[in-house]
Design a protein around this motif. Structure first.
Motif, PDB file in Angstrom:
ATOM      1  N   GLU A 155     -13.808 -68.837  -1.714  1.00 40.74           N
ATOM      2  CA  GLU A 155     -12.365 -68.742  -1.928  1.00 40.74           C
ATOM      3  C   GLU A 155     -12.144 -68.429  -3.407  1.00 40.74           C
ATOM      4  O   GLU A 155     -12.872 -68.915  -4.280  1.00 40.74           O
ATOM      5  CB  GLU A 155     -11.674 -70.056  -1.570  1.00 40.74           C
ATOM      6  N   LEU A 156     -11.130 -67.620  -3.699  1.00 41.12           N
ATOM      7  CA  LEU A 156     -10.967 -67.141  -5.070  1.00 41.12           C
ATOM      8  C   LEU A 156     -10.083 -68.065  -5.907  1.00 41.12           C
ATOM      9  O   LEU A 156      -9.093 -67.660  -6.509  1.00 41.12           O
ATOM     10  CB  LEU A 156     -10.405 -65.712  -5.053  1.00 41.12           C
ATOM     11  N   ARG A 207     -16.552 -72.058  -8.707  1.00 35.42           N
ATOM     12  CA  ARG A 207     -17.517 -72.781  -9.538  1.00 35.42           C
ATOM     13  C   ARG A 207     -18.556 -73.493  -8.672  1.00 35.42           C
ATOM     14  O   ARG A 207     -19.762 -73.458  -8.958  1.00 35.42           O
ATOM     15  CB  ARG A 207     -16.774 -73.788 -10.419  1.00 35.42           C
ATOM     16  N   THR A 208     -18.099 -74.103  -7.572  1.00 27.36           N
ATOM     17  CA  THR A 208     -19.020 -74.797  -6.664  1.00 27.36           C
ATOM     18  C   THR A 208     -19.976 -73.817  -5.989  1.00 27.36           C
ATOM     19  O   THR A 208     -21.191 -74.047  -5.929  1.00 27.36           O
ATOM     20  CB  THR A 208     -18.224 -75.561  -5.596  1.00 27.36           C
ATOM     21  N   ASP A 255     -12.006 -61.013 -14.094  1.00 33.83           N
ATOM     22  CA  ASP A 255     -12.421 -61.829 -15.235  1.00 33.83           C
ATOM     23  C   ASP A 255     -12.129 -63.308 -14.965  1.00 33.83           C
ATOM     24  O   ASP A 255     -12.842 -64.190 -15.441  1.00 33.83           O
ATOM     25  CB  ASP A 255     -11.681 -61.390 -16.503  1.00 33.83           C
ATOM     26  N   TYR A 256     -11.083 -63.564 -14.206  1.00 37.05           N
ATOM     27  CA  TYR A 256     -10.706 -64.932 -13.836  1.00 37.05           C
ATOM     28  C   TYR A 256     -11.869 -65.635 -13.140  1.00 37.05           C
ATOM     29  O   TYR A 256     -12.209 -66.782 -13.460  1.00 37.05           O
ATOM     30  CB  TYR A 256      -9.476 -64.862 -12.931  1.00 37.05           C
ATOM     31  N   ILE A 257     -12.525 -64.947 -12.206  1.00 39.16           N
ATOM     32  CA  ILE A 257     -13.670 -65.526 -11.513  1.00 39.16           C
ATOM     33  C   ILE A 257     -14.927 -65.459 -12.388  1.00 39.16           C
ATOM     34  O   ILE A 257     -15.773 -66.358 -12.342  1.00 39.16           O
ATOM     35  CB  ILE A 257     -13.900 -64.829 -10.166  1.00 39.16           C
ATOM     36  N   ALA A 258     -15.048 -64.413 -13.209  1.00 42.16           N
ATOM     37  CA  ALA A 258     -16.203 -64.330 -14.113  1.00 42.16           C
ATOM     38  C   ALA A 258     -16.266 -65.542 -15.033  1.00 42.16           C
ATOM     39  O   ALA A 258     -17.356 -66.044 -15.351  1.00 42.16           O
ATOM     40  CB  ALA A 258     -16.132 -63.047 -14.932  1.00 42.16           C
ATOM     41  N   HIS A 259     -15.108 -66.043 -15.448  1.00 42.53           N
ATOM     42  CA  HIS A 259     -15.088 -67.229 -16.311  1.00 42.53           C
ATOM     43  C   HIS A 259     -15.763 -68.416 -15.620  1.00 42.53           C
ATOM     44  O   HIS A 259     -16.374 -69.265 -16.276  1.00 42.53           O
ATOM     45  CB  HIS A 259     -13.652 -67.601 -16.666  1.00 42.53           C
ATOM     46  N   THR A 260     -15.631 -68.500 -14.278  1.00 44.06           N
ATOM     47  CA  THR A 260     -16.231 -69.638 -13.575  1.00 44.06           C
ATOM     48  C   THR A 260     -17.746 -69.538 -13.521  1.00 44.06           C
ATOM     49  O   THR A 260     -18.427 -70.552 -13.342  1.00 44.06           O
ATOM     50  CB  THR A 260     -15.672 -69.757 -12.138  1.00 44.06           C
ATOM     51  N   VAL A 261     -18.306 -68.323 -13.665  1.00 48.78           N
ATOM     52  CA  VAL A 261     -19.767 -68.193 -13.741  1.00 48.78           C
ATOM     53  C   VAL A 261     -20.256 -68.902 -15.001  1.00 48.78           C
ATOM     54  O   VAL A 261     -21.290 -69.584 -14.986  1.00 48.78           O
ATOM     55  CB  VAL A 261     -20.203 -66.716 -13.755  1.00 48.78           C
ATOM     56  N   TYR A 262     -19.517 -68.750 -16.085  1.00 50.87           N
ATOM     57  CA  TYR A 262     -19.876 -69.448 -17.322  1.00 50.87           C
ATOM     58  C   TYR A 262     -19.903 -70.963 -17.100  1.00 50.87           C
ATOM     59  O   TYR A 262     -20.822 -71.663 -17.560  1.00 50.87           O
ATOM     60  CB  TYR A 262     -18.847 -69.158 -18.422  1.00 50.87           C
ATOM     61  N   ALA A 318     -22.877 -72.009 -14.834  1.00 49.39           N
ATOM     62  CA  ALA A 318     -24.132 -71.932 -15.593  1.00 49.39           C
ATOM     63  C   ALA A 318     -24.264 -73.124 -16.536  1.00 49.39           C
ATOM     64  O   ALA A 318     -25.342 -73.744 -16.634  1.00 49.39           O
ATOM     65  CB  ALA A 318     -24.185 -70.622 -16.373  1.00 49.39           C
ATOM     66  N   ALA A 319     -23.182 -73.458 -17.215  1.00 48.41           N
ATOM     67  CA  ALA A 319     -23.217 -74.600 -18.146  1.00 48.41           C
ATOM     68  C   ALA A 319     -23.502 -75.902 -17.403  1.00 48.41           C
ATOM     69  O   ALA A 319     -24.206 -76.775 -17.922  1.00 48.41           O
ATOM     70  CB  ALA A 319     -21.891 -74.690 -18.898  1.00 48.41           C
ATOM     71  N   ASP A 320     -22.961 -76.038 -16.190  1.00 52.41           N
ATOM     72  CA  ASP A 320     -23.219 -77.244 -15.394  1.00 52.41           C
ATOM     73  C   ASP A 320     -24.709 -77.464 -15.182  1.00 52.41           C
ATOM     74  O   ASP A 320     -25.180 -78.609 -15.073  1.00 52.41           O
ATOM     75  CB  ASP A 320     -22.542 -77.124 -14.022  1.00 52.41           C
ATOM     76  N   LEU A 321     -25.472 -76.364 -15.100  1.00 54.88           N
ATOM     77  CA  LEU A 321     -26.903 -76.447 -14.780  1.00 54.88           C
ATOM     78  C   LEU A 321     -27.792 -76.226 -16.002  1.00 54.88           C
ATOM     79  O   LEU A 321     -29.015 -76.099 -15.875  1.00 54.88           O
ATOM     80  CB  LEU A 321     -27.243 -75.415 -13.699  1.00 54.88           C
ATOM     81  N   GLY A 322     -27.175 -76.163 -17.176  1.00 56.28           N
ATOM     82  CA  GLY A 322     -27.956 -75.985 -18.391  1.00 56.28           C
ATOM     83  C   GLY A 322     -28.506 -74.582 -18.559  1.00 56.28           C
ATOM     84  O   GLY A 322     -29.480 -74.378 -19.306  1.00 56.28           O
ATOM     85  N   LEU A 323     -27.895 -73.590 -17.913  1.00 52.06           N
ATOM     86  CA  LEU A 323     -28.330 -72.204 -18.039  1.00 52.06           C
ATOM     87  C   LEU A 323     -27.487 -71.488 -19.087  1.00 52.06           C
ATOM     88  O   LEU A 323     -26.327 -71.829 -19.309  1.00 52.06           O
ATOM     89  CB  LEU A 323     -28.199 -71.476 -16.700  1.00 52.06           C
ATOM     90  N   SER A 324     -28.088 -70.492 -19.696  1.00 45.38           N
ATOM     91  CA  SER A 324     -27.404 -69.766 -20.767  1.00 45.38           C
ATOM     92  C   SER A 324     -27.084 -68.344 -20.347  1.00 45.38           C
ATOM     93  O   SER A 324     -27.831 -67.716 -19.597  1.00 45.38           O
ATOM     94  CB  SER A 324     -28.280 -69.722 -22.028  1.00 45.38           C
ATOM     95  N   ILE A 325     -25.958 -67.845 -20.861  1.00 45.32           N
ATOM     96  CA  ILE A 325     -25.545 -66.453 -20.684  1.00 45.32           C
ATOM     97  C   ILE A 325     -25.655 -65.764 -22.041  1.00 45.32           C
ATOM     98  O   ILE A 325     -25.132 -66.274 -23.026  1.00 45.32           O
ATOM     99  CB  ILE A 325     -24.090 -66.371 -20.167  1.00 45.32           C
TER     100      ILE A 325
END
Length: 343
Positions: free
Chosen positions: A221-222, A228-229, A251-258, A261-268
């Motif tokens: 769902e957008l 994020r989930t 871009d609104y959804i792209a922000h949730t990728v950030y 990723a942060a939730d799991l300690g991954l870097s962009i």
């Protein structure tokens, strides 16, 4: 407390000039029957006094309200704010007012808003529908008032539409990621019944078959929380199988990728690359700055309003299906994948 001022009437304009009300009515409606000099005097005095025509009376006389409707999917997505701005400004220049509604991705609310627009007897409707089911559009167009579809799959040739070039946006994003060396790429999409443009996903899969990369999908769902989930679940997969890059439809959804990723300690972009769509003003200020597909959002609103106004004036104009071009803006959220893969 200031006293509300009574609206200026045609009788007031006539009394101030010492002319008949019928002369004022003819001059203000643009009908023949008064000389050019008197018409100018009446128009000037009406403007000076602040006269505005009674909308109800005009509607009764002309069967037009000079109001256009704009129904969008999600007011929380800043993309639509620019669409609204362009639509409203174009309408104002042409003497139209605007009613705006947001369906919030709720089909029941969408149908209720269309009914409300019909009840208010608006002259035409621009709608960014939920999914590609055009029953709501068909219910409105049955009233013989013009309809323009926004940001959705290409309709039949008889239906007016304005949309960004979704196929080109996928081409640009995929080409950029492949040049960087990515071979496992995911596209973030809405559920089938809510996806405004399934052709985008279909084109992505065709490119994967033709170019030999692994195409994954994250269906969500957008909304920011849901996306994020879903993205966190995709990123929790083993590093050898999870996507190394994500293409989103906004871009609104792209922000949730950030955020995922942060939730799991991954870097962009060290662990994953991200490409958005829209080029919102805030996207260049993200850390890292977002690589995205730029589209002229105001132009979508402007051209939708122009199509409706032209249709109401008696013709569809030169084009009824408008595709707005897109452009890749490369920033810091995309890089070569971890492991040093090369194209």
């Amino acid at each position: 407390m200031p006293v509300a001022r009574e609206p200026v009437t045609q009788r007031d304009v006539a009394a101030s000039l010492g002319v008949s009300i019928s002369a004022v009515s003819l001059a203000l409606s643009g009908r023949p029957g008064v000389g050019d000099d008197l018409r100018r005097r009446i128009l000037d005095r009406a403007a000076e006094l602040g006269y505005r025509p009674n909308a109800s009376a005009v509607a009764l006389r002309t069967s037009r309200t000079r109001v256009l409707g704009l129904l969008i999917r999600n007011l929380r997505n800043p993309h639509f704010l620019d669409v609204i701005d362009g639509f409203d400004e174009t309408c104002a220049r042409a003497g139209y007012e605007v009613m705006v509604g947001s369906s919030r991705y709720d089909p029941t609310r969408e149908a209720q808003l269309v009914d409300a627009f019909q009840h208010r007897a608006i002259d035409g409707l621009a709608i960014a529908p939920i999914g590609t089911n055009h029953r709501v559009r068909e219910r409105f167009s049955a009233t013989s008032r013009p309809v323009v579809l926004l940001d959705t799959a290409a309709p039949d040739a008889a239906t007016m539409s304005v949309r960004s070039d979704q196929e080109a946006s996928v081409d640009l994003a995929v080409q950029h990621l492949l040049e960087l060396g990515h071979r496992r790429v995911a596209m973030v999409v809405a559920p089938d019944d809510k996806s405004p443009d399934p052709e985008r996903l279909q084109h992505f899969r065709r490119l994967a078959a033709d170019l030999g990369f692994t195409a994954d999908t994250v269906t969500t769902e957008l909304s920011a929380d849901a996306a994020r989930t879903a993205l966190r679940q995709a990123l929790e997969r083993d590093a050898a199988t999870r996507p190394t890059a994500f293409i989103t439809n906004s871009d609104y959804i792209a922000h949730t990728v950030y955020l995922a990723a942060a939730d799991l300690g991954l870097s962009i972009p060290e662990d994953i690359s991200v490409i958005g769509h829209d080029d919102l003003p805030t996207s260049a200020s993200l850390y890292p700055a977002l690589t995205t597909i730029a589209v002229d959002r105001r132009s979508i609103g402007e051209q939708a309003a122009t199509l409706l106004i032209d249709a109401l004036a008696g013709g569809p104009g030169d084009r009824t299906n408008i595709v707005v071009p897109v452009e890749l803006r490369v920033r810091s959220s995309t890089a070569r994948p971890a492991g040093g893969l090369r194209p």
